[in-house]
Design an enzyme around this catalytic site. Sequence first.
Site, PDB file in Angstrom:
ATOM      1  N   GLU A   1     -13.117  37.484  12.305  1.00  0.00           N
ATOM      2  CA  GLU A   1     -11.881  38.051  11.787  1.00  0.00           C
ATOM      3  C   GLU A   1     -12.126  38.269  10.301  1.00  0.00           C
ATOM      4  O   GLU A   1     -12.682  37.390   9.617  1.00  0.00           O
ATOM      5  CB  GLU A   1     -10.694  37.113  12.008  1.00  0.00           C
ATOM      6  CG  GLU A   1     -10.381  36.838  13.476  1.00  0.00           C
ATOM      7  CD  GLU A   1     -10.039  38.082  14.280  1.00  0.00           C
ATOM      8  OE1 GLU A   1      -9.597  39.091  13.672  1.00  0.00           O
ATOM      9  OE2 GLU A   1     -10.214  38.059  15.501  1.00  0.00           O
TER      10      GLU A   1
ATOM     11  N   ASP B   1     -10.858  35.068  21.385  1.00  0.00           N
ATOM     12  CA  ASP B   1     -11.497  36.325  21.769  1.00  0.00           C
ATOM     13  C   ASP B   1     -12.897  36.070  22.332  1.00  0.00           C
ATOM     14  O   ASP B   1     -13.338  36.751  23.259  1.00  0.00           O
ATOM     15  CB  ASP B   1     -11.583  37.259  20.561  1.00  0.00           C
ATOM     16  CG  ASP B   1     -10.238  37.912  20.229  1.00  0.00           C
ATOM     17  OD1 ASP B   1      -9.271  37.666  20.967  1.00  0.00           O
ATOM     18  OD2 ASP B   1     -10.178  38.656  19.237  1.00  0.00           O
TER      19      ASP B   1
ATOM     20  N   ASP C   1     -17.471  36.346  17.303  1.00  0.00           N
ATOM     21  CA  ASP C   1     -16.436  37.279  16.846  1.00  0.00           C
ATOM     22  C   ASP C   1     -15.984  36.888  15.448  1.00  0.00           C
ATOM     23  O   ASP C   1     -15.784  35.698  15.158  1.00  0.00           O
ATOM     24  CB  ASP C   1     -15.242  37.248  17.807  1.00  0.00           C
ATOM     25  CG  ASP C   1     -14.143  38.208  17.375  1.00  0.00           C
ATOM     26  OD1 ASP C   1     -14.398  39.421  17.356  1.00  0.00           O
ATOM     27  OD2 ASP C   1     -13.048  37.730  17.036  1.00  0.00           O
TER      28      ASP C   1
ATOM     29  N   HIS D   1      -6.950  38.152  18.844  1.00  0.00           N
ATOM     30  CA  HIS D   1      -7.197  38.314  17.410  1.00  0.00           C
ATOM     31  C   HIS D   1      -7.329  36.975  16.695  1.00  0.00           C
ATOM     32  O   HIS D   1      -7.134  36.901  15.467  1.00  0.00           O
ATOM     33  CB  HIS D   1      -6.120  39.178  16.744  1.00  0.00           C
ATOM     34  CG  HIS D   1      -6.111  40.587  17.250  1.00  0.00           C
ATOM     35  ND1 HIS D   1      -7.165  41.455  17.065  1.00  0.00           N
ATOM     36  CD2 HIS D   1      -5.177  41.270  17.961  1.00  0.00           C
ATOM     37  CE1 HIS D   1      -6.886  42.611  17.628  1.00  0.00           C
ATOM     38  NE2 HIS D   1      -5.682  42.533  18.189  1.00  0.00           N
TER      39      HIS D   1
END
Length: 505
Positions: free
Chosen positions: A349, A488, A347, A483
């Site tokens: 960000e 996550d 994941d 987040h």
Amino acid sequence: MEFLDKLNEMTNGKFSYLKVSEVEIQKKPPIVKINFLLPYDILDSMQEEDKNIIYENVVKLLPESMQVEVTYTKSFINEDVVKKYVLSYFKEKHPTVLVEDSEIEIKITNGIAFVKINLKSMFYDYFKSMDLNGSMTTYMSHKMCNEMRLEICDSKKDLNLDTDLATEDSITIISRRIRTDNHERIVGKAIAVKPRYIVDSKDVEDNAVYAGEVIEFKRNESKKTGNSYYVFKINDTTGNLVCKAFAKYQGEGDYDRITIGDEVIVQGRKDLDTFLHDSVLLCSNVSKCTIDKSSIILKEDLKSTPLKYVAVHPEPFVDYVQDDLFSTGEEELVPQYLLGKSFVVFDFETTGLDVTDEAIELGAVKVTDGKIMETFSTFINPHIPIPAKITELTSITDAEVKNAPDMSDVIADFYKFSENCVLVAHNAQFDKKFVDKYAKINGYLFANRVMDTIDMAKKSVLCKNYKLGTLCDYFGISLEGAHRAVNDCLATAKLFIELVKLGKF
């Protein structure tokens, strides 16, 4: 098969259930090894007397100089077994055709295997003129005794370089594709199929599609007929392709709209041209386009896997609930699909939602044999200020990323971490485009198969929406620190395992 027909005739059809699975001939000494396939329940009850009768008659059917060895294999079918054989058929007979297990539907009814294969459009078109049914049925007859009924469907989807490559070896003459946009039709029909690398082309091809920049263009006139024809050459950075078009049949004047420097996509038959003494694509459809050069990645330009981690060092993951499962002998509860495989759930960000934005954090966890084994987590220096709304959403500040490693080091470490693994993400299309962006810049190719937990969830459960938080609530998975990338990932990994258990993807 004539051999089986004669064997059945000699034994009065007593062993009509037999099928020949494999024949091996050894020259010195001369030995014929025959493996028969028969239903699993029959083999368990077969008498030695019957085996002797089969052996004696096989000997009679073969030359006297040959020694004979007869063995037997049980034929057993269920959905997993049949799917395995279907996949092995494509791997052995058509290795350049990528078929995912999710594209195969199996149903066993009254001992008959009903097989439905949802082929991508380009592969469906490829097989339309071939007897795929007959070829696969013959192949399967050597793998199982049961009858198979096959249905081939067009999934109306094209191959996607971002999601349809399982390993680097899968980058074959069919699977390497170039992304194009902004099509402007010049002649013929619109072209929906993605163009292949020119370097992968063969001398003779039907329905070939390529794209490139026009580097030569000439209009000619036939001395015999006086009709116009065009010869032009395109280059896609992997190689050159000569194209030819006859204005008599179509495009009188239209081809004159093409100039040197234009980017075009062409479709037609590729064959040897006796006049030009070259392999030429005879155009039927031509459009101007914009070529996404970032989608062209050559193996010779790629870096090998780093020998050691530089910026991000994976750490062992400890989960007492998970450890209890494996230490109490309940590992049989782990779905068969997960055993023997490694998955990396990842994941990003980022500073925004567009691929031109920058990554500020990457998190990943590795799942091996159904158990979360390692975590991979780091901030990334984006070298631009983080927008206030992103800081509010993720709590990541400029101060936290100021001394973080550059993406050039992070992507190299992530390449090493995810080697030989299936990549998994929640909304994989978003995260994979950032992987590909940084991989291209730094000389790596993530050709891993990609799975999306959103797609899996939509096929498995009914929810009001398919956000990560909603699905975690549905399965009772804790989602703390949402987040933030690694948090996550841990939640997504647990979600992935739960979805695999449902087995509907």
